[in-house]
Design an enzyme around this catalytic site. Structure first.
Site, short mmCIF file in Angstrom:
data_model
loop_
_atom_site.label_atom_id
_atom_site.label_comp_id
_atom_site.label_asym_id
_atom_site.label_seq_id
_atom_site.Cartn_x
_atom_site.Cartn_y
_atom_site.Cartn_z
N TYR A 46 -9.50 11.09 -9.52
CA TYR A 46 -9.23 10.00 -9.30
C TYR A 46 -9.28 9.31 -8.12
O TYR A 46 -10.73 9.40 -7.14
CB TYR A 46 -8.40 11.15 -8.21
CG TYR A 46 -6.92 10.30 -7.64
CD1 TYR A 46 -5.64 11.03 -8.68
CD2 TYR A 46 -6.93 10.52 -6.24
CE1 TYR A 46 -4.49 10.55 -8.42
CE2 TYR A 46 -5.33 9.56 -5.97
CZ TYR A 46 -4.39 9.65 -7.16
OH TYR A 46 -3.29 9.51 -7.01
N ASN A 99 4.63 1.33 -8.40
CA ASN A 99 4.48 -0.18 -7.34
C ASN A 99 5.81 -1.04 -7.69
O ASN A 99 6.47 -0.49 -9.29
CB ASN A 99 3.45 -0.49 -8.20
CG ASN A 99 3.77 -1.62 -6.98
OD1 ASN A 99 4.49 -3.03 -7.25
ND2 ASN A 99 2.67 -2.19 -5.89
N ASP A 133 6.28 8.49 -12.49
CA ASP A 133 5.10 7.22 -12.41
C ASP A 133 5.93 7.37 -10.57
O ASP A 133 6.76 6.53 -10.74
CB ASP A 133 5.69 6.79 -13.34
CG ASP A 133 4.78 5.37 -12.48
OD1 ASP A 133 3.58 5.64 -11.76
OD2 ASP A 133 4.93 4.66 -13.44
N GLN A 135 -2.27 7.40 -9.32
CA GLN A 135 -1.31 8.29 -9.91
C GLN A 135 -1.24 7.25 -11.35
O GLN A 135 -0.98 6.98 -12.49
CB GLN A 135 -0.07 8.41 -9.45
CG GLN A 135 0.21 9.50 -10.21
CD GLN A 135 1.43 9.41 -10.69
OE1 GLN A 135 2.22 8.24 -10.87
NE2 GLN A 135 2.42 10.71 -11.57
N GLU A 136 -0.49 5.90 -10.89
CA GLU A 136 0.42 5.12 -11.67
C GLU A 136 -0.53 4.57 -12.71
O GLU A 136 -0.68 4.37 -13.67
CB GLU A 136 1.08 3.77 -10.93
CG GLU A 136 2.25 3.29 -12.38
CD GLU A 136 2.88 2.38 -11.69
OE1 GLU A 136 3.99 1.77 -12.12
OE2 GLU A 136 2.54 1.65 -10.34
N GLU A 137 -1.46 3.80 -12.10
CA GLU A 137 -2.48 3.05 -13.12
C GLU A 137 -3.54 4.17 -13.68
O GLU A 137 -3.95 3.94 -15.20
CB GLU A 137 -3.71 2.42 -11.48
CG GLU A 137 -3.39 1.32 -11.30
CD GLU A 137 -2.68 1.59 -9.81
OE1 GLU A 137 -1.47 0.96 -9.39
OE2 GLU A 137 -2.02 2.86 -9.01
#
Length: 563
Positions: free
Chosen positions: A324, A269, A266, A283-285
């Site tokens: 994305y 943040n 992941d 990517q993380e969200e």
């Protein structure tokens, strides 16, 4: 109630009250939730506007009115449920899903009590209960999927207290900003993020999941502690004799679709989840939208420090998607076919590691190279493989420096050349307890680790690049080095086809064919970064390392910059 200390740490961040060692909703909240559970004919809640009014009334009953919600959250709920949702979807939501969520919230106190009663039995006395997993203290929590559903329903209703969350460095978890951002700055990506979450609620209300998800804070302590692994210093990396692990390049496809049961990175943040419940959609969200159970970790995991990572195992995937960032779209239901382990967790292993944000030229400075490689190593290190390091250190001429009689209890000692090693928890391998798959040590001590699986590699990509602004070539090599030193059997790298990594496959294969070690490649990276920072080269790392990278025949030629 058992696990009172665990409960004590998290209770200020829960909307429940405790009486005679039992958890309760206040009576006014119970009545409001019961009305909602009977459907719109009883509650009269059949629109986004009325839903937000109900949420506000429950918050008033909990005396949360002094903690104001995001200014345009009311308008956000109304916009989504009253304008963007179709009539048929709205009828199903208010007639079926919302009542089921209210019922789930009514059961949250009993779900928590059951959780705490069983928490110390899961890993034979090791704490696994819901609690604040605070910085610099390694720990793990196992949550049932049904309990996670109740916690996320609580977030949807904006019922978590927010007082002290900032002081404890906890991300906000209520959904008020999530919906406010839909209204305040409408975008299709935000609408589709909400679709993912509402789809999750629809799924869990029609079919209860009975597995578990574990959330672990991993730490490489800075201070000296025995029998463990500490935060590596420079000498450790430049003298490492560990072989580089196999490297597999994927120019298409996504980390979450890999089939090798690898640990999936992941691009986090430092506050877990990043902008998942705000406007973020990278990517993380995106991962938090398609695997919403990850959001539960935001409740009790404060921000990561430089020597920490967060590993989450078992989160189920509920949604498919396309696109994305601004082009992100929900694209329907996903049936997660991942198998489960002995603890009832899906074999989806996700590790959150936060790269330097907008590092600019400082990413080439030595202390920041150390920061990044140690951050990745913390995430990638498999604590259950400690015993494998003994031979590695013997082969490199770095003695274990421990008495023979201690070797049965110490997998690694003197991990660093200049400091006594430390670890996120004392991990010592002895025999496997066949009753639950737990690897335990002798009965005299209570340390533990989960059973390792030798085929678990790393699946990653452009960590710290994109929105974070890192150098893709540097970040790729750092992750390879960290995965290799962590004794992972392979690394899968998903490039998304970015131009900077078009020669990654050829470069990595050349390095492997020439038998370089972690120390060899690290020292070349350090030399390049020194030159880059000081303006002595403007070439990318791959070109600098292999000046005649590709001949006309498409083959890699010799390299003058050899280690």
């Amino acid at each position: 109630m058992e696990n009172r200390e665990d409960l004590k740490s998290i209770l200020p961040f829960l909307p429940l009250v405790i009486r005679s060692s039992s958890l309760f909703w206040p009576s006014q909240v119970v009545e409001a939730l019961k009305a909602l559970s009977r459907g719109p004919d009883c509650s009269n809640v059949n629109s986004g506007e009325l839903l937000f009014t109900a949420i506000s009334d429950i918050r008033n009953s909990l005396t949360l009115s002094a903690e104001p919600l995001a200014p345009f959250s009311r308008e956000g709920y109304a916009l989504y449920f009253d304008e963007l949702m179709s009539r048929s979807e709205s009828a199903k939501w208010f007639g079926e899903v919302l009542p089921a969520l209210a019922n789930l919230l009514l059961r949250m106190p009993s779900l928590l009590e059951s959780h705490y009663q069983n928490a110390d039995n899961l890993l034979d006395g090791v704490k696994t209960g819901l609690r604040l997993l605070v910085p610099q203290e390694a720990g793990i929590a196992f949550l049932g999927q049904e309990l996670i559903g109740a916690l996320l329903a609580c977030a949807f209703f904006c019922l978590f207290p927010i007082t002290d969350r900032v002081a404890k460095h906890l991300p906000l978890i209520n959904f008020d900003h999530f919906f406010e951002n839909l209204y305040d700055n409408y975008s299709e990506k935000q609408e589709n993020k909400i679709k993912c979450i509402l789809h999750y609620f629809e799924r869990i209300c029609s079919n209860t999941s009975v597995g578990f998800v574990s959330f672990e804070r991993k730490v490489l302590p800075l201070e000296q502690l025995p029998k463990s692994i500490a935060y590596p210093k420079a000498d450790f990396w430049n003298k490492s004799a560990a072989p580089l692990c196999p490297f597999e390049v994927h120019n298409s496809g996504f980390i979450e679709d890999q089939l090798s049961e690898a640990l999936e990175v992941d691009f986090a943040n430092k506050y877990l989840g990043g902008g998942a419940l705000h406007r973020g959609c990278v990517q993380e969200e995106i991962r938090f939208m398609i695997n919403p159970e990850l959001i539960a970790g935001m409740l009790f995991l404060p921000c990561m420090e430089d020597n920490e990572a967060i590993e989450i195992v078992g989160a189920e995937r509920f949604s498919n998607y396309t696109g994305y960032s601004s082009s992100f779209r929900f694209s329907g239901n996903c049936v997660d076919k991942r198998s489960t382990d002995n603890f009832g967790r899906r074999k989806t292993r996700i590790v959150a590691i936060d790269a330097l944000c907008h590092p600019g030229w400082r990413q080439y400075k030595f202390k920041f190279l150390i920061r990044e490689i140690n951050k990745a190593f913390c995430g990638f290190f498999d604590q259950s493989k400690c015993h494998h390091y003994e031979k590695l250190f013997q082969d490199s001429g770095q003695g274990m420096q421990c008495k023979q009689e201690d070797k049965d209890h110490i997998s690694i000692n003197n991990f660093l050349l200049d400091e006594v090693p430390s670890a996120s928890s004392e991990i010592e391998m002895h025999k496997e307890d066949s009753s639950n798959g737990l690897v335990r040590e002798s009965d005299k001590k209570g340390t533990w680790c989960l059973p390792h699986e030798d085929k678990i590699g790393i699946a990653t990509g452009n960590w710290g690049c994109g929105a974070f602004g890192g150098d893709p070539e540097i970040k790729t090599i750092i992750q390879w080095l960290a995965a290799s030193q962590a004794l992972r059997p392979f690394i899968l790298h998903y490039t998304l086809g970015i131009e900077a990594l078009q020669n990654l496959d050829k470069v990595s294969q050349w390095i492997l064919e020439h038998g370089w070690t972690v120390g060899d490649l690290w020292n070349m990276l350090v030399e390049y970064s020194y030159q880059r920072f000081n303006g002595e080269t403007h070439a990318g790392f791959f070109t600098w390392l292999l000046p005649s990278l590709i001949s006309h025949e498409g083959e890699i030629s010799s390299v003058p910059n050899s280690p």
